[in-house]
Design an enzyme around this catalytic site. Structure first.
Site, short mmCIF file in Angstrom:
data_model
loop_
_atom_site.label_atom_id
_atom_site.label_comp_id
_atom_site.label_asym_id
_atom_site.label_seq_id
_atom_site.Cartn_x
_atom_site.Cartn_y
_atom_site.Cartn_z
N GLY A 121 0.73 -1.20 -0.03
CA GLY A 121 -0.04 -0.06 -0.12
C GLY A 121 0.66 1.19 0.12
NE ARG A 172 10.83 -0.92 2.99
CZ ARG A 172 9.64 -1.59 3.79
NH1 ARG A 172 9.77 -1.18 4.90
NH2 ARG A 172 8.80 -2.21 3.09
CG ASP A 204 -0.36 -8.93 6.08
OD1 ASP A 204 -0.97 -9.57 7.06
OD2 ASP A 204 0.01 -7.68 6.12
CG ASN A 205 3.25 -7.82 8.85
OD1 ASN A 205 3.08 -7.13 7.87
ND2 ASN A 205 2.49 -7.26 9.67
#
Length: 473
Positions: free
Chosen positions: A81, A165, A241-242
């Site tokens: 997102g 990142r 999802d993490n």
């Protein structure tokens, strides 16, 4: 900089083309030169600078689509997102690494959000990812931090920022859940082949490539969680999802490093039920892996999937035992299992600082424990424990001083205390990055003494212990 675009080659079912949208008057305020050197990235190159900042468009950059179980409930479509995968670069070891920008602007998966990140969250992630890396915990890493004059609205207006990142991969458990629950078998098979080729190539040479890859995923996840428990780290939002398919710590939000020892500590004040409390992290890791295994129910038999999951607990326990034996300078696991429950009971009752205790234990002289005893109220109880501990430690047959040196190499003097991050953020929001850089330096070398920075090893003041961190951080 030689950008490659392997994930983009999977096609439109896996992502949407998305460009970085630079912030208003953005500035590069921190750059990880050692990581850049490993990735052969020359920040002095004008073209590289433009690409990394988003000022020069990368046609193959994208945002990923995935699903996920969030606090136990399934969300059938999520996605990047506010993140953009610029591409992949090769490290000096020959492996590919993702370059992924956080806060890059709205994407097709922003769900009415602005796609932005605030300076506060970018600084917290930069510090935490480098801190975990220095503590030998697999993690995404920070390559570059950009601030700006653009206002981003959360509870109040804040300074917008972007964080570049680096990770071995950004494929999550949720990627597999997305295609499985959508009934997209062809795409699921593509994703499996992609992961085998790029992340687990050794499994391709085996008789059961998928089965062996999943065993390795389970074991990597188990070792990651074991490391979290050993150093006192809490992720805060352990949604599927993490969770990384490559076993790396990703998606830093309301994380925390435990200070006063509290087994049921919850760092995320939005986690009202304590689902992701510190003591529950090992169980949640297994729960997430169970969600992942369902996605392969058409590829492997139920008994095979159960057998794969059964690798988790022995791997986690064995790795945790090994880590804790090193922290305590012990040679026998039986002694660890006898001493550790009693120690944790003392630490919890005394609300003793977890990191400080193990650092002092590393400095303890043979037959001398005054520094540790000065830290607590029930001196008699700890004194009795220390006598048992000393006898167990001597069983290894090594010189006391030699064991102390090995303990000092695994028990950090410095951790990322919440109040230190808070102070660094407040200064950076005023344009002063010196506190951030001083903190980053000791977190990069957390086992060194850094006598000039002793204040950064001190326990949190009372106001610092009550700071709240939420998902919006």
């Amino acid at each position: 900089m030689n950008l490659e675009h392997h994930f983009a080659s999977l096609g439109e079912a896996f992502s949407s083309k998305t460009l970085i949208q630079p912030l208003l008057e953005q500035r590069l305020v921190e750059f990880n030169q050692s990581l850049a050197t490993f990735l052969s990235i020359d920040i002095k190159s004008a073209e590289t600078k433009r690409i990394l900042s988003g000022e020069e468009a990368v046609p193959s950059s994208l945002s990923m689509v995935y699903a996920g179980h969030q606090f136990g409930g399934f969300s059938p479509q999520l996605g990047d997102g506010r993140g953009v995968l610029i591409g992949e670069v090769r490290g000096q070891n020959g492996f590919l690494y993702d370059l992924h920008m956080k806060g890059a602007g709205p994407t097709p998966y922003s769900r009415r959000g602005d796609g932005r990140a605030v300076l506060r969250s970018c600084i917290r992630e930069y510090l935490a990812s480098e801190a975990l890396t220095s503590l030998s915990v697999p993690s995404s890493r920070a390559l570059a931090l950009y601030d700006s004059r653009e206002a981003v609205y959360r509870e109040v207006p804040e300074a917008g920022a972007m964080l570049l990142r680096v990770a071995e991969g950004h494929i999550r458990f949720g990627h597999f859940e997305y295609f499985f629950y959508q009934g997209k078998q062809t795409e699921l098979n593509q994703l499996i082949e992609y992961c085998l080729k790029h992340y687990y190539p050794d499994c391709l040479a085996t008789d059961s490539p998928l089965e062996n890859m999943l065993i390795e995923v389970v074991k990597r996840t188990a070792r990651m969680v074991a490391k979290w428990q050993a150093i006192g780290f809490q992720h805060g939002v352990m949604n599927t999802d993490n969770f990384s398919f490559t076993g790396e710590t990703i998606d830093y939000g309301p994380y925390g490093f435990m200070e006063d020892y509290e087994p049921d500590w919850v760092c995320n004040h939005s986690d009202h039920e304590g689902r992701y409390a510190f003591s529950r992290q090992p169980g949640v890791g297994l729960w997430n892996l169970n969600c992942l295994m369902r996605c392969f129910s058409k590829h492997l038999e139920r008994d095979q999937l159960i057998a794969i999951l059964q690798c988790y607990e022995p791997e986690l326990q064995a790795h945790y035992d090994s880590l804790m034996m090193k922290k305590m300078g012990l040679s026998l696991v039986a002694d660890l299992h006898e001493l550790l429950p009693a120690l944790f009971s003392i630490l919890a009752a005394e609300k003793m600082d977890y990191t400080v205790f193990f650092r002092l234990l590393s400095h303890m002289d043979q037959g001398g424990s005054s520094l540790l005893l000065d830290e607590i109220i029930d001196r008699e109880k700890l004194s009795a424990w220390l006598k048992r501990y000393e006898l167990a430690r001597l069983k290894g047959g090594l010189a006391w001083s030699e064991v102390s040196r090995s303990m000092l190499a695994v028990n950090p003097k410095f951790i990322l205390r919440n109040y230190l991050a808070h102070d660094a953020i407040l200064a950076a929001e005023q344009g002063d990055y010196l506190p951030f850089r001083r903190l980053l330096n000791v977190l990069t070398y957390p086992f060194d003494e850094h006598p000039e920075s002793d204040m950064l090893a001190q326990r949190a003041p009372e106001w610092g212990k009550s700071l709240e961190v939420s998902c919006s951080s």
